[in-house]
Write a protein that holds these residues in place. Structure first.
Motif, PDB file in Angstrom:
ATOM      1  N   ALA A 149      28.599 -37.678 -48.889  1.00  0.00           N
ATOM      2  CA  ALA A 149      27.742 -36.902 -47.999  1.00  0.00           C
ATOM      3  C   ALA A 149      28.343 -35.521 -47.743  1.00  0.00           C
ATOM      4  CB  ALA A 149      27.528 -37.650 -46.688  1.00  0.00           C
ATOM      5  N   LEU A 150      29.647 -35.456 -47.512  1.00  0.00           N
ATOM      6  CA  LEU A 150      30.290 -34.168 -47.271  1.00  0.00           C
ATOM      7  C   LEU A 150      30.176 -33.252 -48.483  1.00  0.00           C
ATOM      8  CD1 LEU A 150      32.121 -32.589 -45.193  1.00  0.00           C
ATOM      9  CD2 LEU A 150      33.997 -33.307 -46.649  1.00  0.00           C
ATOM     10  N   ASN A 151      30.389 -33.809 -49.662  1.00  0.00           N
ATOM     11  CA  ASN A 151      30.401 -32.998 -50.881  1.00  0.00           C
ATOM     12  C   ASN A 151      29.044 -32.410 -51.243  1.00  0.00           C
ATOM     13  OD1 ASN A 151      33.132 -33.359 -51.084  1.00  0.00           O
ATOM     14  ND2 ASN A 151      33.025 -34.864 -52.720  1.00  0.00           N
ATOM     15  N   VAL A 152      27.966 -32.987 -50.723  1.00  0.00           N
ATOM     16  CA  VAL A 152      26.644 -32.393 -50.955  1.00  0.00           C
ATOM     17  C   VAL A 152      26.174 -31.596 -49.741  1.00  0.00           C
ATOM     18  CG1 VAL A 152      25.970 -34.107 -52.681  1.00  0.00           C
ATOM     19  CG2 VAL A 152      25.330 -34.459 -50.272  1.00  0.00           C
ATOM     20  N   GLY A 153      27.051 -31.445 -48.743  1.00  0.00           N
ATOM     21  CA  GLY A 153      26.722 -30.647 -47.573  1.00  0.00           C
ATOM     22  C   GLY A 153      25.796 -31.320 -46.585  1.00  0.00           C
ATOM     23  N   ASP A 154      25.733 -32.656 -46.609  1.00  0.00           N
ATOM     24  CA  ASP A 154      24.834 -33.423 -45.739  1.00  0.00           C
ATOM     25  C   ASP A 154      25.540 -33.761 -44.421  1.00  0.00           C
ATOM     26  OD1 ASP A 154      23.022 -35.129 -44.548  1.00  0.00           O
ATOM     27  OD2 ASP A 154      23.053 -36.620 -46.174  1.00  0.00           O
ATOM     28  N   VAL A 155      25.542 -32.802 -43.497  1.00  0.00           N
ATOM     29  CA  VAL A 155      26.216 -32.993 -42.219  1.00  0.00           C
ATOM     30  C   VAL A 155      25.638 -34.189 -41.475  1.00  0.00           C
ATOM     31  CG1 VAL A 155      26.736 -31.930 -39.984  1.00  0.00           C
ATOM     32  CG2 VAL A 155      26.843 -30.547 -42.074  1.00  0.00           C
ATOM     33  N   ASP A 156      24.305 -34.333 -41.444  1.00  0.00           N
ATOM     34  CA  ASP A 156      23.684 -35.474 -40.761  1.00  0.00           C
ATOM     35  C   ASP A 156      24.085 -36.798 -41.411  1.00  0.00           C
ATOM     36  OD1 ASP A 156      22.383 -33.999 -38.777  1.00  0.00           O
ATOM     37  OD2 ASP A 156      20.667 -33.621 -40.091  1.00  0.00           O
ATOM     38  N   GLY A 157      24.206 -36.805 -42.738  1.00  0.00           N
ATOM     39  CA  GLY A 157      24.643 -38.007 -43.442  1.00  0.00           C
ATOM     40  C   GLY A 157      26.061 -38.394 -43.083  1.00  0.00           C
ATOM     41  N   VAL A 158      26.936 -37.405 -42.924  1.00  0.00           N
ATOM     42  CA  VAL A 158      28.315 -37.677 -42.494  1.00  0.00           C
ATOM     43  C   VAL A 158      28.304 -38.228 -41.076  1.00  0.00           C
ATOM     44  CG1 VAL A 158      30.564 -36.658 -41.960  1.00  0.00           C
ATOM     45  CG2 VAL A 158      29.349 -35.953 -44.020  1.00  0.00           C
ATOM     46  N   LEU A 159      27.578 -37.565 -40.186  1.00  0.00           N
ATOM     47  CA  LEU A 159      27.547 -37.987 -38.786  1.00  0.00           C
ATOM     48  C   LEU A 159      26.965 -39.387 -38.611  1.00  0.00           C
ATOM     49  CD1 LEU A 159      26.526 -34.635 -37.113  1.00  0.00           C
ATOM     50  CD2 LEU A 159      28.787 -35.707 -37.147  1.00  0.00           C
ATOM     51  N   ALA A 160      26.062 -39.795 -39.481  1.00  0.00           N
ATOM     52  CA  ALA A 160      25.471 -41.133 -39.399  1.00  0.00           C
ATOM     53  C   ALA A 160      26.504 -42.226 -39.644  1.00  0.00           C
ATOM     54  CB  ALA A 160      24.325 -41.264 -40.402  1.00  0.00           C
ATOM     55  N   LEU A 161      27.654 -41.868 -40.208  1.00  0.00           N
ATOM     56  CA  LEU A 161      28.705 -42.845 -40.490  1.00  0.00           C
ATOM     57  C   LEU A 161      29.609 -43.099 -39.281  1.00  0.00           C
ATOM     58  CD1 LEU A 161      29.701 -41.542 -44.025  1.00  0.00           C
ATOM     59  CD2 LEU A 161      28.197 -43.475 -43.469  1.00  0.00           C
ATOM     60  N   PHE A 162      29.417 -42.326 -38.204  1.00  0.00           N
ATOM     61  CA  PHE A 162      30.238 -42.449 -37.008  1.00  0.00           C
ATOM     62  C   PHE A 162      29.518 -43.268 -35.936  1.00  0.00           C
ATOM     63  CE2 PHE A 162      32.052 -38.670 -38.911  1.00  0.00           C
ATOM     64  CZ  PHE A 162      33.390 -38.741 -38.585  1.00  0.00           C
ATOM     65  N   ALA A 163      30.262 -44.120 -35.252  1.00  0.00           N
ATOM     66  CA  ALA A 163      29.742 -44.843 -34.095  1.00  0.00           C
ATOM     67  C   ALA A 163      29.638 -43.871 -32.922  1.00  0.00           C
ATOM     68  CB  ALA A 163      30.680 -45.996 -33.734  1.00  0.00           C
ATOM     69  N   PRO A 164      28.763 -44.149 -31.954  1.00  0.00           N
ATOM     70  CA  PRO A 164      28.716 -43.304 -30.760  1.00  0.00           C
ATOM     71  C   PRO A 164      30.094 -43.244 -30.094  1.00  0.00           C
ATOM     72  CG  PRO A 164      26.849 -44.803 -30.801  1.00  0.00           C
ATOM     73  CD  PRO A 164      27.772 -45.224 -31.918  1.00  0.00           C
ATOM     74  N   GLY A 213      30.393 -29.250 -40.005  1.00  0.00           N
ATOM     75  CA  GLY A 213      29.655 -28.055 -40.431  1.00  0.00           C
ATOM     76  C   GLY A 213      30.593 -26.950 -40.891  1.00  0.00           C
ATOM     77  N   GLY A 214      31.717 -26.788 -40.208  1.00  0.00           N
ATOM     78  CA  GLY A 214      32.713 -25.791 -40.618  1.00  0.00           C
ATOM     79  C   GLY A 214      33.311 -26.116 -41.966  1.00  0.00           C
ATOM     80  N   THR A 215      33.551 -27.383 -42.211  1.00  0.00           N
ATOM     81  CA  THR A 215      34.091 -27.807 -43.510  1.00  0.00           C
ATOM     82  C   THR A 215      33.086 -27.533 -44.621  1.00  0.00           C
ATOM     83  OG1 THR A 215      35.437 -29.501 -42.442  1.00  0.00           O
ATOM     84  CG2 THR A 215      35.037 -29.770 -44.801  1.00  0.00           C
ATOM     85  N   VAL A 216      31.820 -27.832 -44.363  1.00  0.00           N
ATOM     86  CA  VAL A 216      30.767 -27.560 -45.348  1.00  0.00           C
ATOM     87  C   VAL A 216      30.665 -26.058 -45.598  1.00  0.00           C
ATOM     88  CG1 VAL A 216      28.272 -27.651 -45.743  1.00  0.00           C
ATOM     89  CG2 VAL A 216      29.477 -29.696 -44.926  1.00  0.00           C
ATOM     90  N   ALA A 217      30.714 -25.256 -44.518  1.00  0.00           N
ATOM     91  CA  ALA A 217      30.608 -23.800 -44.654  1.00  0.00           C
ATOM     92  C   ALA A 217      31.776 -23.215 -45.450  1.00  0.00           C
ATOM     93  CB  ALA A 217      30.534 -23.150 -43.275  1.00  0.00           C
ATOM     94  N   ALA A 218      32.935 -23.881 -45.399  1.00  0.00           N
ATOM     95  CA  ALA A 218      34.115 -23.428 -46.142  1.00  0.00           C
ATOM     96  C   ALA A 218      34.156 -24.034 -47.547  1.00  0.00           C
ATOM     97  CB  ALA A 218      35.390 -23.774 -45.382  1.00  0.00           C
ATOM     98  N   HIS A 219      33.014 -24.555 -47.984  1.00  0.00           N
ATOM     99  CA  HIS A 219      32.870 -25.134 -49.328  1.00  0.00           C
ATOM    100  C   HIS A 219      33.863 -26.275 -49.567  1.00  0.00           C
ATOM    101  CE1 HIS A 219      31.411 -20.910 -49.611  1.00  0.00           C
ATOM    102  NE2 HIS A 219      30.339 -21.586 -49.983  1.00  0.00           N
ATOM    103  N   GLY A 220      34.014 -27.126 -48.529  1.00  0.00           N
ATOM    104  CA  GLY A 220      34.914 -28.267 -48.640  1.00  0.00           C
ATOM    105  C   GLY A 220      34.473 -29.231 -49.724  1.00  0.00           C
ATOM    106  N   ARG A 221      35.436 -29.708 -50.485  1.00  0.00           N
ATOM    107  CA  ARG A 221      35.198 -30.699 -51.548  1.00  0.00           C
ATOM    108  C   ARG A 221      36.241 -31.791 -51.380  1.00  0.00           C
ATOM    109  NH1 ARG A 221      31.592 -32.661 -54.862  1.00  0.00           N
ATOM    110  NH2 ARG A 221      32.482 -33.601 -56.696  1.00  0.00           N
ATOM    111  N   LEU A 222      35.805 -32.980 -50.953  1.00  0.00           N
ATOM    112  CA  LEU A 222      36.692 -34.094 -50.629  1.00  0.00           C
ATOM    113  C   LEU A 222      36.765 -35.079 -51.781  1.00  0.00           C
ATOM    114  CD1 LEU A 222      38.340 -35.641 -48.447  1.00  0.00           C
ATOM    115  CD2 LEU A 222      36.167 -36.680 -47.743  1.00  0.00           C
ATOM    116  N   THR A 223      37.967 -35.545 -52.059  1.00  0.00           N
ATOM    117  CA  THR A 223      38.170 -36.650 -52.995  1.00  0.00           C
ATOM    118  C   THR A 223      38.936 -37.740 -52.258  1.00  0.00           C
ATOM    119  OG1 THR A 223      38.289 -35.123 -54.865  1.00  0.00           O
ATOM    120  CG2 THR A 223      39.157 -37.352 -55.213  1.00  0.00           C
ATOM    121  N   ASN A 224      38.326 -38.912 -52.129  1.00  0.00           N
ATOM    122  CA  ASN A 224      38.959 -40.066 -51.489  1.00  0.00           C
ATOM    123  C   ASN A 224      39.311 -41.117 -52.532  1.00  0.00           C
ATOM    124  OD1 ASN A 224      38.935 -39.353 -48.751  1.00  0.00           O
ATOM    125  ND2 ASN A 224      36.842 -40.064 -48.470  1.00  0.00           N
TER     126      ASN A 224
END
Length: 126
Positions: free
Chosen positions: A18-33, A56-67
């Motif tokens: 989700a992060l690598n495609v810039g889907d901030v909402d998709g990333v946030l959906a993985l977090f519990a309240p 959003g800052g990570t996406v704006a900085a063209h973040g590319r995560l490898t886990n």
């Protein structure tokens, strides 16, 4: 509405994808309240708006995560997910930097049976 994640070991890869495609909402959906995320500088970020700003800052900085998933210790309602990571990101001068580390993430099973992060901890410490 997001699909129910029935295997907590999938969370780090879903976060990466989700992060690598810039889907901030998709990333946030993985977090519990009320979940939190520690940054690599040690700051603890808690709450949906603070998490949205950080992701959003990570996406704006063209973040590319490898886990790379190392371990998943799963109990009845809690899981510890140990993951090696590399984050390529634009540095302050525009140069590309690639910090790496190991994260110890905590996930919990929600009432719907799905798993969500309660804490992302890239320093590997609580």
């Amino acid at each position: 509405m997001s699909p129910v994640i029935t295997d907590p070991a999938k969370l780090p890869m879903l976060f990466q994808d989700a992060l690598n495609v810039g889907d901030v909402d998709g990333v946030l959906a993985l977090f519990a309240p009320g979940a939190g995320m520690r940054t690599v500088t040690g700051e603890l970020i808690v709450g949906a708006e603070a998490l949205r700003a950080e992701i959003g800052g990570t996406v704006a900085a063209h973040g590319r995560l490898t886990n790379v998933q190392r371990h998943a210790l799963v109990g009845a309602d809690t899981a510890l997910l140990v993951t090696d990571w590399t984050m390529e990101i634009d540095g302050p001068g525009g140069e590309r930097i690639a910090p790496t580390g190991t994260t110890a993430n905590i996930a919990r099973r929600d009432a719907d049976g799905g798993w969500r992060f309660t804490l992302l901890n890239p320093l590997g410490t609580a």
